[in-house]
Motif scaffolding. Structure first.
Motif, PDB file in Angstrom:
ATOM      1  N   ALA A 243       0.178  -1.030  -0.522  1.00 30.75           N
ATOM      2  CA  ALA A 243      -0.232  -0.263   0.228  1.00 30.75           C
ATOM      3  C   ALA A 243       0.681   1.187  -0.270  1.00 30.75           C
ATOM      4  O   ALA A 243       0.463   2.089  -0.720  1.00 30.75           O
ATOM      5  N   ALA A 244       1.761   0.781   0.554  1.00 35.27           N
ATOM      6  CA  ALA A 244       3.323   2.334   0.712  1.00 35.27           C
ATOM      7  C   ALA A 244       3.437   2.614   0.105  1.00 35.27           C
ATOM      8  O   ALA A 244       3.538   4.131  -0.631  1.00 35.27           O
ATOM      9  N   PHE A 245       4.264   1.398  -0.881  1.00 37.88           N
ATOM     10  CA  PHE A 245       4.954   2.000  -2.741  1.00 37.88           C
ATOM     11  C   PHE A 245       3.803   1.638  -3.934  1.00 37.88           C
ATOM     12  O   PHE A 245       4.492   2.132  -4.968  1.00 37.88           O
ATOM     13  N   SER A 246       2.710   1.982  -3.459  1.00 32.86           N
ATOM     14  CA  SER A 246       1.436   1.733  -4.318  1.00 32.86           C
ATOM     15  C   SER A 246       1.362   2.796  -5.684  1.00 32.86           C
ATOM     16  O   SER A 246       1.572   2.748  -6.626  1.00 32.86           O
TER      17      SER A 246
ATOM     18  N   ALA B 243      12.117   1.928  -6.119  1.00 27.96           N
ATOM     19  CA  ALA B 243      11.931   2.214  -4.535  1.00 27.96           C
ATOM     20  C   ALA B 243      12.068   1.866  -3.162  1.00 27.96           C
ATOM     21  O   ALA B 243      12.418   0.864  -3.473  1.00 27.96           O
ATOM     22  N   VAL B 244      12.127   2.935  -2.721  1.00 27.62           N
ATOM     23  CA  VAL B 244      13.010   2.244  -1.008  1.00 27.62           C
ATOM     24  C   VAL B 244      11.799   2.770   0.146  1.00 27.62           C
ATOM     25  O   VAL B 244      11.607   3.884  -0.174  1.00 27.62           O
ATOM     26  N   LEU B 245      11.390   2.241   0.339  1.00 32.02           N
ATOM     27  CA  LEU B 245      10.644   2.030   1.475  1.00 32.02           C
ATOM     28  C   LEU B 245      11.579   2.429   2.945  1.00 32.02           C
ATOM     29  O   LEU B 245      12.244   1.721   3.743  1.00 32.02           O
TER      30      LEU B 245
ATOM     31  N   HIS C  31      11.517  -7.557   0.161  1.00 29.40           N
ATOM     32  CA  HIS C  31      11.341  -6.396  -1.489  1.00 29.40           C
ATOM     33  C   HIS C  31      10.524  -7.233  -2.072  1.00 29.40           C
ATOM     34  O   HIS C  31      10.294  -8.199  -2.272  1.00 29.40           O
ATOM     35  N   LEU C  32       9.582  -6.083  -2.066  1.00 26.84           N
ATOM     36  CA  LEU C  32       8.238  -6.323  -3.393  1.00 26.84           C
ATOM     37  C   LEU C  32       8.484  -6.377  -4.325  1.00 26.84           C
ATOM     38  O   LEU C  32       8.865  -5.048  -5.038  1.00 26.84           O
ATOM     39  N   ILE C  33       7.822  -6.951  -5.678  1.00 23.92           N
ATOM     40  CA  ILE C  33       7.300  -6.559  -6.620  1.00 23.92           C
ATOM     41  C   ILE C  33       6.146  -6.354  -7.031  1.00 23.92           C
ATOM     42  O   ILE C  33       5.108  -7.200  -5.894  1.00 23.92           O
ATOM     43  N   LEU C  34       6.008  -5.450  -7.233  1.00 21.57           N
ATOM     44  CA  LEU C  34       4.186  -4.860  -7.435  1.00 21.57           C
ATOM     45  C   LEU C  34       4.255  -5.286  -9.080  1.00 21.57           C
ATOM     46  O   LEU C  34       4.851  -4.069  -9.968  1.00 21.57           O
ATOM     47  N   GLY C  35       2.685  -4.901  -9.158  1.00 18.98           N
ATOM     48  CA  GLY C  35       1.941  -4.496 -10.981  1.00 18.98           C
ATOM     49  C   GLY C  35       0.622  -5.081 -10.926  1.00 18.98           C
ATOM     50  O   GLY C  35       0.047  -5.665 -10.756  1.00 18.98           O
TER      51      GLY C  35
END
Length: 243
Positions: free
Chosen positions: A122-125, A137-139, A218-222
């Motif tokens: 959710a933070a990266f979205s 990106a980095v949190l 490490h998240l992958i999103l899409g």
């Protein structure tokens, strides 16, 4: 199974709205969620709202396309080409889709607790989820997993992004983070890690040990999907972090 009954002919406990109230929206089938938006089907003796929802998904999945991926970018005109979908139904569905996108893309506030892959996604979205180019990106987190900030490291092409481990670790140290989560986007919607993704994660885990600042995940999103490499690989067992 195709629903040709009217909603009023379906037992109350099996109706989409009642099922949503009883078990929550996330447990409903996509056709049921669409049915709630549609409210009505194709008319007397034809498909119910649930049946129409199923029919819409079938039409969108032609040519082996992912119907949800098609829905995310469909125009009102394209949606109204489906029999049974007029302007009212089309605009209701598209408004709901846009609201969903905006909710997922809302920027997290500083101090938000990031304590799960879902919270990290959710933070990266906003930076990563719906992009047409690969991004990294980095949190940046404090010792209690409070969000200090988000740093966009790089923007690549539709299929590849370049992220330098040194640049990532420098950003972590520069912003005074005591732990961090990295993420990158796959515009295709597939969240399967590539060999490069695995190799970069290993480099970052090793670097995190050297600077004594744990890499949490490490998240992958899409396209609405995400995958946690911490939870789905053995890398954190190979390079244990003080999390």
């Amino acid at each position: 199974m195709t629903y040709s009954l009217r909603i009023t002919d379906i037992p109350v406990s099996e109706r989409p709205r009642e099922r949503l109230m009883a078990i929550g929206a996330k447990n409903l089938a996509t056709a049921e969620l669409i049915a709630i938006l549609l409210a009505t089907g194709q008319g007397k003796g034809k498909l119910s709202a649930v049946g129409l929802g199923q029919y819409i998904l079938q039409q969108l999945s032609q040519d082996e396309r992912d119907p949800m991926a098609v829905l995310r970018d469909i125009s009102p005109q394209e949606l109204m080409r489906i029999h049974g979908v007029g302007p009212a139904k089309a605009t209701t569905m598209l408004a709901a889709i846009e609201l969903g996108k905006r909710a997922f893309q809302s920027r997290p506030t500083e101090g938000t607790i990031i304590d799960s892959p879902m919270a990290a996604a959710a933070a990266f979205s906003h930076e990563l989820m719906w992009q047409t180019q690969e991004r990294f990106a980095v949190l940046l987190l404090d010792v209690k997993n409070h969000l200090l900030g988000i740093k966009l490291i790089s923007v690549g092409t539709a299929t590849e992004t370049l992220a330098c481990p040194r640049e990532i670790l420098q950003a972590v140290l520069r912003h005074g983070a005591t732990r961090f989560i990295v993420g990158h986007s796959h515009p295709t919607g597939s969240v399967e890690p590539s060999e490069k993704d695995i190799y970069l994660t290993k480099q970052l885990l090793q670097g995190a040990l050297l600077i004594e600042t744990p890499l949490v995940d490490h998240l992958i999103l899409g396209n609405g999907n995400h995958r946690s490499l911490h939870h789905t690989t053995s890398l954190w067992k190979e390079y244990p972090q003080d999390i």
